[in-house]
Write a protein that holds these residues in place. Structure first.
Motif, mmCIF file in Angstrom:
data_model
loop_
_atom_site.group_PDB
_atom_site.id
_atom_site.type_symbol
_atom_site.label_atom_id
_atom_site.label_comp_id
_atom_site.label_asym_id
_atom_site.label_seq_id
_atom_site.Cartn_x
_atom_site.Cartn_y
_atom_site.Cartn_z
ATOM 1 N N GLY A 159 6.293 -10.101 -7.623
ATOM 2 C CA GLY A 159 6.140 -9.062 -8.607
ATOM 3 C C GLY A 159 7.388 -8.193 -9.211
ATOM 4 O O GLY A 159 7.719 -7.956 -10.418
ATOM 5 N N MET A 160 8.287 -7.782 -7.995
ATOM 6 C CA MET A 160 9.258 -6.907 -8.286
ATOM 7 C C MET A 160 10.415 -7.567 -9.359
ATOM 8 O O MET A 160 11.140 -6.963 -10.003
ATOM 9 N N MET A 161 10.813 -8.705 -8.902
ATOM 10 C CA MET A 161 11.822 -9.495 -9.686
ATOM 11 C C MET A 161 11.218 -9.701 -11.303
ATOM 12 O O MET A 161 12.121 -9.170 -11.966
ATOM 13 N N GLU A 162 10.179 -9.985 -11.406
ATOM 14 C CA GLU A 162 9.693 -10.018 -12.764
ATOM 15 C C GLU A 162 9.693 -8.567 -13.389
ATOM 16 O O GLU A 162 9.718 -8.483 -14.662
ATOM 17 N N TRP A 163 9.418 -7.512 -12.462
ATOM 18 C CA TRP A 163 9.436 -6.181 -13.096
ATOM 19 C C TRP A 163 10.774 -5.922 -13.376
ATOM 20 O O TRP A 163 11.125 -5.179 -14.527
ATOM 21 N N TYR A 164 11.733 -5.945 -12.678
ATOM 22 C CA TYR A 164 13.225 -5.806 -12.907
ATOM 23 C C TYR A 164 13.567 -6.367 -14.190
ATOM 24 O O TYR A 164 14.359 -6.126 -15.210
ATOM 25 N N ALA A 165 13.348 -7.899 -14.389
ATOM 26 C CA ALA A 165 13.659 -8.653 -15.508
ATOM 27 C C ALA A 165 12.980 -8.127 -16.710
ATOM 28 O O ALA A 165 13.516 -8.092 -17.594
ATOM 29 N N ALA A 166 11.824 -7.693 -16.597
ATOM 30 C CA ALA A 166 11.348 -6.925 -17.946
ATOM 31 C C ALA A 166 11.963 -5.773 -18.191
ATOM 32 O O ALA A 166 12.250 -5.319 -19.629
ATOM 33 N N ARG A 167 12.376 -4.892 -17.297
ATOM 34 C CA ARG A 167 13.466 -3.682 -17.706
ATOM 35 C C ARG A 167 14.643 -4.182 -18.238
ATOM 36 O O ARG A 167 15.144 -3.810 -19.192
ATOM 37 N N ALA A 187 18.880 -13.259 -8.961
ATOM 38 C CA ALA A 187 17.721 -14.138 -9.010
ATOM 39 C C ALA A 187 17.415 -14.914 -10.263
ATOM 40 O O ALA A 187 18.018 -14.296 -11.381
ATOM 41 N N PRO A 188 16.728 -15.924 -10.229
ATOM 42 C CA PRO A 188 16.535 -16.816 -11.424
ATOM 43 C C PRO A 188 15.925 -15.964 -12.509
ATOM 44 O O PRO A 188 16.167 -15.981 -13.817
ATOM 45 N N GLU A 194 0.965 -1.342 -0.192
ATOM 46 C CA GLU A 194 -0.040 -0.162 0.132
ATOM 47 C C GLU A 194 0.757 1.310 0.166
ATOM 48 O O GLU A 194 0.600 2.193 -0.736
ATOM 49 N N ILE A 195 1.913 1.325 0.749
ATOM 50 C CA ILE A 195 2.753 2.546 0.772
ATOM 51 C C ILE A 195 3.678 2.541 -0.255
ATOM 52 O O ILE A 195 3.827 3.771 -0.981
ATOM 53 N N SER A 196 3.996 1.487 -1.110
ATOM 54 C CA SER A 196 4.642 1.606 -2.498
ATOM 55 C C SER A 196 4.379 0.665 -3.340
ATOM 56 O O SER A 196 4.823 -0.685 -3.438
ATOM 57 N N PRO A 197 3.262 0.812 -4.098
ATOM 58 C CA PRO A 197 2.763 -0.080 -4.971
ATOM 59 C C PRO A 197 3.907 -0.255 -6.047
ATOM 60 O O PRO A 197 4.856 0.394 -6.280
ATOM 61 N N SER A 198 3.610 -1.394 -6.809
ATOM 62 C CA SER A 198 4.807 -1.634 -7.834
ATOM 63 C C SER A 198 4.776 -0.842 -8.922
ATOM 64 O O SER A 198 3.517 -0.259 -9.140
ATOM 65 N N PRO A 199 5.786 -0.544 -9.491
ATOM 66 C CA PRO A 199 5.817 0.645 -10.628
ATOM 67 C C PRO A 199 5.187 0.305 -11.910
ATOM 68 O O PRO A 199 5.135 -1.394 -11.949
ATOM 69 N N PRO A 200 4.655 0.930 -12.733
ATOM 70 C CA PRO A 200 4.067 0.537 -13.941
ATOM 71 C C PRO A 200 4.956 -0.187 -14.796
ATOM 72 O O PRO A 200 6.205 0.254 -14.871
ATOM 73 N N ASP A 201 4.416 -1.279 -15.721
ATOM 74 C CA ASP A 201 5.567 -1.437 -16.723
ATOM 75 C C ASP A 201 5.778 -0.810 -17.622
ATOM 76 O O ASP A 201 6.876 -0.752 -18.631
ATOM 77 N N ALA A 202 5.024 0.409 -18.034
ATOM 78 C CA ALA A 202 5.375 1.300 -19.045
ATOM 79 C C ALA A 202 6.491 2.146 -18.621
ATOM 80 O O ALA A 202 7.214 3.115 -19.369
ATOM 81 N N GLY A 203 7.050 2.033 -17.444
ATOM 82 C CA GLY A 203 8.039 2.655 -16.955
ATOM 83 C C GLY A 203 7.934 3.663 -15.670
ATOM 84 O O GLY A 203 6.770 3.661 -15.318
ATOM 85 N N LEU A 204 8.891 4.164 -15.342
ATOM 86 C CA LEU A 204 8.888 4.993 -14.036
ATOM 87 C C LEU A 204 8.674 6.486 -14.301
ATOM 88 O O LEU A 204 9.005 6.960 -15.248
ATOM 89 N N PRO A 205 7.755 7.033 -13.419
ATOM 90 C CA PRO A 205 7.291 8.577 -13.633
ATOM 91 C C PRO A 205 8.568 9.248 -13.380
ATOM 92 O O PRO A 205 9.541 8.830 -12.778
ATOM 93 N N GLU A 206 8.421 10.426 -13.805
ATOM 94 C CA GLU A 206 9.379 11.585 -13.305
ATOM 95 C C GLU A 206 9.760 11.694 -11.953
ATOM 96 O O GLU A 206 8.622 11.679 -11.347
ATOM 97 N N GLY A 207 10.804 12.042 -11.540
ATOM 98 C CA GLY A 207 10.899 12.116 -9.951
ATOM 99 C C GLY A 207 11.665 10.944 -9.544
ATOM 100 O O GLY A 207 12.376 10.008 -10.080
ATOM 101 N N ILE A 208 11.410 10.575 -8.163
ATOM 102 C CA ILE A 208 11.813 9.474 -7.447
ATOM 103 C C ILE A 208 10.709 8.530 -7.039
ATOM 104 O O ILE A 208 9.869 8.989 -6.387
ATOM 105 N N THR A 209 10.858 7.409 -7.336
ATOM 106 C CA THR A 209 9.919 6.342 -7.000
ATOM 107 C C THR A 209 10.718 5.420 -5.932
ATOM 108 O O THR A 209 11.767 4.848 -6.021
ATOM 109 N N THR A 210 9.799 5.280 -4.848
ATOM 110 C CA THR A 210 10.427 4.386 -3.774
ATOM 111 C C THR A 210 9.565 2.851 -3.849
ATOM 112 O O THR A 210 8.339 2.894 -4.037
ATOM 113 N N LYS A 234 17.033 -13.417 -18.091
ATOM 114 C CA LYS A 234 17.361 -12.324 -19.078
ATOM 115 C C LYS A 234 18.929 -11.937 -19.547
ATOM 116 O O LYS A 234 19.149 -11.738 -20.436
ATOM 117 N N PHE A 235 19.607 -12.244 -18.292
ATOM 118 C CA PHE A 235 20.995 -11.976 -18.798
ATOM 119 C C PHE A 235 21.734 -13.076 -19.832
ATOM 120 O O PHE A 235 22.508 -12.818 -20.349
#
Length: 423
Positions: free
Chosen positions: A359-367, A384-385, A335-351, A390-391
């Motif tokens: 979900g976050m490992m998959e998000w990083y893998a997609a990036r 992480a697997p 709730e405090i920090s939802p997963s970022p959108p797949d479309a990319g990070l918004p401007e500024g700082i995302t925590t 991806k590497f």
């Protein structure tokens, strides 16, 4: 901002940071003929050039160099097109002088000087400051300077000790400076720590409380069960001993909030500064509050002077300080920090905080999968697997992976190492 200068077919670019400057050289085809390397120096206020000294020599001039021996690059040039000055000071004006050397070691020919002046960045200006220590990485430079004798236990806890200053490279000073801002009743410091036993930090927190500032510390105080006996973990035992030694248990305006209900390592390392109840700054990064965190391991401190980022960390701290169990904590964090959108990070700082449900490992893998030219990646304990897959994909981009040891999964590690573009 990069600075560029050129002369006689040689181009030099200087890229300044806060405490380092990277020099990148290039030579046109005609200028490469007979090129032996570059003499690099710094122009002093007097106008004289102080030519830097290196430890690689021409064998024809010195076939028996001694350990620790250094020679001027004016006669034994830097034989590389990339060189870094890691002894620069913040917010400083530096004039570099380069000369290409040609001919033979016995009969050197020096091209005219190429000069360029840079100014390193300030550590105090702007919304963000980043501090890297030296740690154990430049061990050869430390050995040359201090005779390969590390700081003693007494020296490690002295912020003014010469070895401590050199190893910290501004990291400890910045952390202590952050704490020192809490000077008076209008301020509050909220600390979240895993390893919490570096005396200068604990003493600084006690001193902040002594000014009237409120200091609240959430730290690893958990137990372990072995052979039917419940005892503190090695980390919590060290924390509790250091807290007692620093007198934090009875210090004015200091509140201790041990973290006990967790299923894995509670690897928090941040502090939030509040002014009249309003979060205004956050100190974070990879640095545990230990001697090795500041002086041994390679670490970074990240100071963010943004209210929105400080508010995000403060919300996390408030949940953490209630010592929730992992199952209770995860939905709060989402709730405090939802997963970022797949479309990319918004401007500024995302925590993005942990622990999370998924979900976050998959998000990083997609990036990583979106990479077109290169990926530079550091991992202390493994990959992480999802990321390793991806590497290891057969795609035309450079992958550089730096780890302390091999991944826990032998099959994925073998796949990772089989890709010729992966280091």
């Amino acid at each position: 901002m990069a600075i560029r200068a050129e002369g006689d077919g040689v181009t030099v670019r200087a890229i300044p940071g806060t405490r380092s400057v990277l020099l990148a050289m290039d030579a046109e085809p005609a200028a490469r003929s007979g090129l032996l390397g570059f003499a690099i120096g710094k122009r002093q206020a007097s106008g004289e050039v102080d030519w830097l000294r290196g430890f690689k020599f021409f064998e024809a001039l010195d076939d028996d160099p001694q350990p620790g021996e250094r020679r001027s690059t004016f006669d034994h040039p830097i034989q590389s097109f990339l060189w870094g000055d890691y002894a620069a000071a913040p917010d400083s004006r530096i004039t570099y002088v380069l000369r290409a050397l040609r001919g033979s070691p016995q009969a050197l020919e020096r091209d005219p000087e190429i000069e360029l002046t840079v100014r390193t960045a300030s550590e105090e200006a702007g919304e963000q400051s980043v501090y890297f220590n030296r740690g154990a990485v430049p061990s050869q430079a430390f050995a040359d300077r201090f005779g390969n004798v590390g700081p003693s236990d007494d020296e490690k806890v002295d912020p003014g000790n010469e070895k401590v200053i050199w190893l910290s490279r501004g990291l400890l000073e910045a952390a202590l400076g952050f704490i020192a801002q809490a000077n008076g009743p209008r301020f509050e410091l909220r600390v979240a720590a895993y390893e919490f036993h570096y005396a200068p930090i604990l003493q600084a927190l006690r001193a902040a409380g002594g000014t009237g500032a409120r200091v609240r510390i959430s730290f690893d105080g958990g137990d372990q069960k072995r052979d039917g006996t419940i005892t503190p973990t090695s980390t919590s035992r060290a924390n509790l001993e250091a807290i007692a030694e620093a007198g934090l248990e009875t210090a004015a305006n200091v509140e201790l909030l041990p973290r006990t209900l967790y299923s894995s390592i509670p690897h928090n390392k941040f502090m939030v500064l509040l002014d009249d109840g309003r979060p205004i700054q956050v100190w974070t990064g990879s640095t545990n509050l230990t001697p090795s965190g500041f002086l041994g391991q390679s670490n970074v401190g990240h100071l963010v002077r943004r209210q929105d980022t400080a508010e995000s960390f403060n919300r996390y701290w408030e949940a953490l300080a209630r010592d929730p169990g992992t199952r209770q904590f995860k939905p709060q964090i989402m709730e405090i920090s939802p997963s970022p959108p797949d479309a990319g990070l918004p401007e500024g700082i995302t925590t993005v905080f942990s622990p999370r449900r998924s979900g976050m490992m998959e998000w990083y893998a997609a990036r990583l999968g979106e990479a077109e030219s290169s990926v530079m990646f550091t991992a202390a304990f493994g990959v992480a697997p999802q990321l390793a897959a991806k590497f290891a994909e057969d795609r035309d981009f450079l992958r550089f992976v730096l780890m302390e040891r091999k991944d826990r999964n032998p099959e994925e590690q073998a796949q990772l190492e089989s890709d010729r573009d992966t280091v």
